[in-house]
Design a protein around this motif. Structure first.
Motif: not given
Ligand SMILES: Nc1ncnc2c1ncn2[C@@H]1O[C@H](COP(=O)(O)OP(=O)(O)OP(=O)(O)O)[C@@H](O)[C@H]1O
Ligand SMILES: [Mg+2]
Lengths: 297, 272
Positions: B161-162, B164-171, B176, B180
């Motif tokens: 989930r970490y 996914q969250a990072a990816q969704a915010m454009g990292a 990452t 992360i």
């Protein structure tokens, strides 16, 4: 279906208006051979731009699975998903997903969590920082800006997550049962708070829930889902003017009408899975039929 | 500061003191049993008494040779440990993030890992030009495998989930990794390094005993392991115990320093 934006959901920019999602005949199965499990079946719906679409369905029907497809973390087995006319091929900055379980980064303070998005994109600018400050105020976490997630209560964590998502100003916000597990009091505060944010931004929102009161208070449109494998069972336009008020909604005839309609459909769906002998469904029926009875009296 | 001083008199500290005192007292009585009661308690009757050990120790404190042993062992431990960290952490992270890298190196790594560090001593003496290098190398191996396996395990078990969250915010991939993967692995690095530090002390002492501490170093200058061995050969039994306690103290100081550093690096875990 009309695409006219409702009075209070006034869009402020072109960006806020973008973000239409079209889901057409999407199917999703897990496993192979005799272990194959069909979770989503021939599912079609549209999330209109600038609207708050709420999806409600019994627990375990496949809502989170649909979210993972929309987010682009998984691919549908069949059918297609398009955002602004373009097929979804993977995760993108245009959509922001708030997952069911809190996923704040434990090693970052509240402030650093909120600033994650801008920093990740190399936009640690003055504007971003002042936006973060504003959001900290809005979610009431100013005093907790230097605390780590484990030092926050469940409700504070949800608010921090909301702020972390908001700062990115995505075209579409997708929220999977964001207020699940909160007590009734903080839940209602969160509803009011969240709907205010939505009304101010006017951006496209997609909100998942299993709570009918939450759904009716928040939704412009309500998608009622069938049990697993899930499909849209009914679409209800909720044309109660905004800003809405929790107290007056209790006596609102239109709201109660929608609620009864939705509950009987959900009840039917839950019954189907009860026939399948699911314990979760049995609990669900128990809870909802109790509500139905009290409402009818 | 004040809170740590208060906790010094805390019940658990008191218990620790009582436990150590009772242990030392029993040891003293056991060791002096022949002298005091005329009957030697089996086993314990043959070892030097704590007071005798203390007496010898007081003498050794003024002997530069004794401190030289400390210095040499510490140097080897630090050199081996730091090298293990410098090579092991990036290696573990690389194996965690790159499928190809993992496929290439993990089998070899897993084949070498079960070999006890001490089994490397003879080969190491043959391979490395100086004795100093061969002891340090064996010490390095002691920490290396533990560090790598902990870093790898820690990085691989990061909640999806970490990402996914990072990816969704454009990292980006690099972001990452930096913000992360790296911080999420720090707790495992801390655990791996403190376990590794313990093994390092085990290994260095044994290696010094086996290799003789370096004939070129001469006499009493081959580290604490050689110090113990030399005392044994020379029949200075009190010195053996001094050597053992010295290793205990040195190991404890190293672990405590690591714990402090680890706590400093993982402030979010202190809040639990
Ligand atoms: N990766 C997977 N492999 C196999 N089955 C899965 C997988 N993910 C979900 N399922 C199944 O799909 C069904 C729907 O799961 P999903 O999490 O989408 O439900 P949900 O509607 O979000 O439920 P809830 O409201 O309780 O969160 C469940 O029966 C689940 O067992
Ligand atoms: Mg779910």
């Amino acid at each position: 279906m009309s695409t006219v934006v409702k009075a209070a959901g006034t869009p402020t920019s072109a960006k806020a208006q973008a973000g239409e999602i079209v889901v057409s005949s999407v199917g999703k199965s897990y496993g192979e051979g005799q272990f194959v499990k069909e979770v989503v079946k021939d599912c079609s719906f549209t999330i209109e731009r600038g609207k708050l679409t709420v999806m409600i369905g019994p627990s375990g029907c496949g809502k989170s699975t649909l979210i993972r497809l929309l987010a682009g973390f998984e691919k549908p087995t069949s059918g297609s998903i398009k955002i602004n006319g373009k097929p979804v091929t993977g995760p993108g900055k245009d959509r922001l997903v708030l997952f069911q379980e809190s996923a704040l980064f434990p090693w970052m303070t509240t402030y650093d969590n909120i600033m994650y998005g801008p920093r990740a994109r190399g936009e640690d600018t003055k504007e971003a920082r002042s936006l973060a400050e504003m959001l900290l105020d809005k979610v009431g976490l100013r005093a907790f800006r230097k605390k780590y997630p484990t030092q926050l209560s469940g409700g504070m964590q949800r608010r921090a997550e909301l702020a972390r998502a908001m700062i990115n100003n995505p075209e579409v916000m997708i929220l999977d049962e964001p207020f699940r597990g909160l007590d009734a009091m903080s839940k209602e505060l969160m509803w009011e708070y969240y709907s205010r944010l939505y009304e101010e931004s006017g951006r496209t929102n997609f909100f998942i829930t299993t709570d009918i009161d939450e759904a009716i208070f928040l939704a412009d449109r309500l998608l009622i889902m069938t049990n697993v494998p899930t499909q849209v069972r009914a679409v209800v336009e909720i044309d109660i003017p905004r800003p809405r008020d929790l107290v007056s909604l209790v006596d609102d005839d239109r709201a109660n009408e929608v609620k009864m309609e939705a509950l009987s459909l959900l009840h039917e769906e839950a019954m189907k899975s009860f026939a399948g002998g699911s314990k979760a469904a049995a609990d669900f029926i128990e809870a909802y039929s109790k509500r139905l009875r009290t409402k009818k009296e | 500061m004040s809170s740590s001083r208060r906790s010094f008199f805390h019940r658990s500290t008191l218990r620790a003191f009582v436990s150590i005192l009772v242990f030392v007292a029993l040891w003293e009585v056991g060791a002096r049993s022949k002298q005091w009661f005329g009957i030697a308690v089996p086993w314990v009757g043959n070892i030097p008494a704590p007071t005798a050990v203390l007496h010898v120790w007081m003498g050794l404190v003024r002997d530069p040779g004794y401190w030289q042993s400390w210095y040499l062992s510490l140097l080897r431990v630090l050199a081996g440990f730091l090298t293990a960290m410098v090579i092991g952490i990036p290696l573990g992270l690389l194996m965690a993030v790159s499928r190809n890298f993992n496929d290439t190196f993990f089998p070899t790594f897993e084949m070498l890992r079960p070999i006890p560090p001490l089994a490397w001593v003879p080969a190491s003496i043959i391979f490395w030009p100086t004795q100093e290098l061969s002891i340090t190398f064996v010490t390095f191996l002691g920490a290396f495998f533990t560090v790598v396996i902990n870093v790898l395990g820690g990085a691989e078990s990061i909640d999806v989930r970490y990402f996914q969250a990072a990816q969704a915010m454009g990292a980006s991939k690099w972001d990452t990794f930096r913000r992360i993967v790296l911080p999420a692995t720090v707790p495992s690095i801390v655990v791996g390094s403190s376990v590794g530090m313990g093994i390092t002390w085990n290994v260095v002492v044994a290696a010094e005993m086996i290799s003789g501490g370096g004939s070129q170093a001469g006499g009493n200058g081959g580290g604490l392991g050689y110090f113990i061995w030399n005392s044994y050969v020379g029949g200075a039994y009190e010195q053996i115990v001094v050597g053992m306690i010295s290793i205990g103290i040195a190991g404890y100081i190293c672990s405590e320093l690591l714990r402090m550093l680890g706590g400093y690096l993982t402030p979010w875990l202190r809040t639990r």
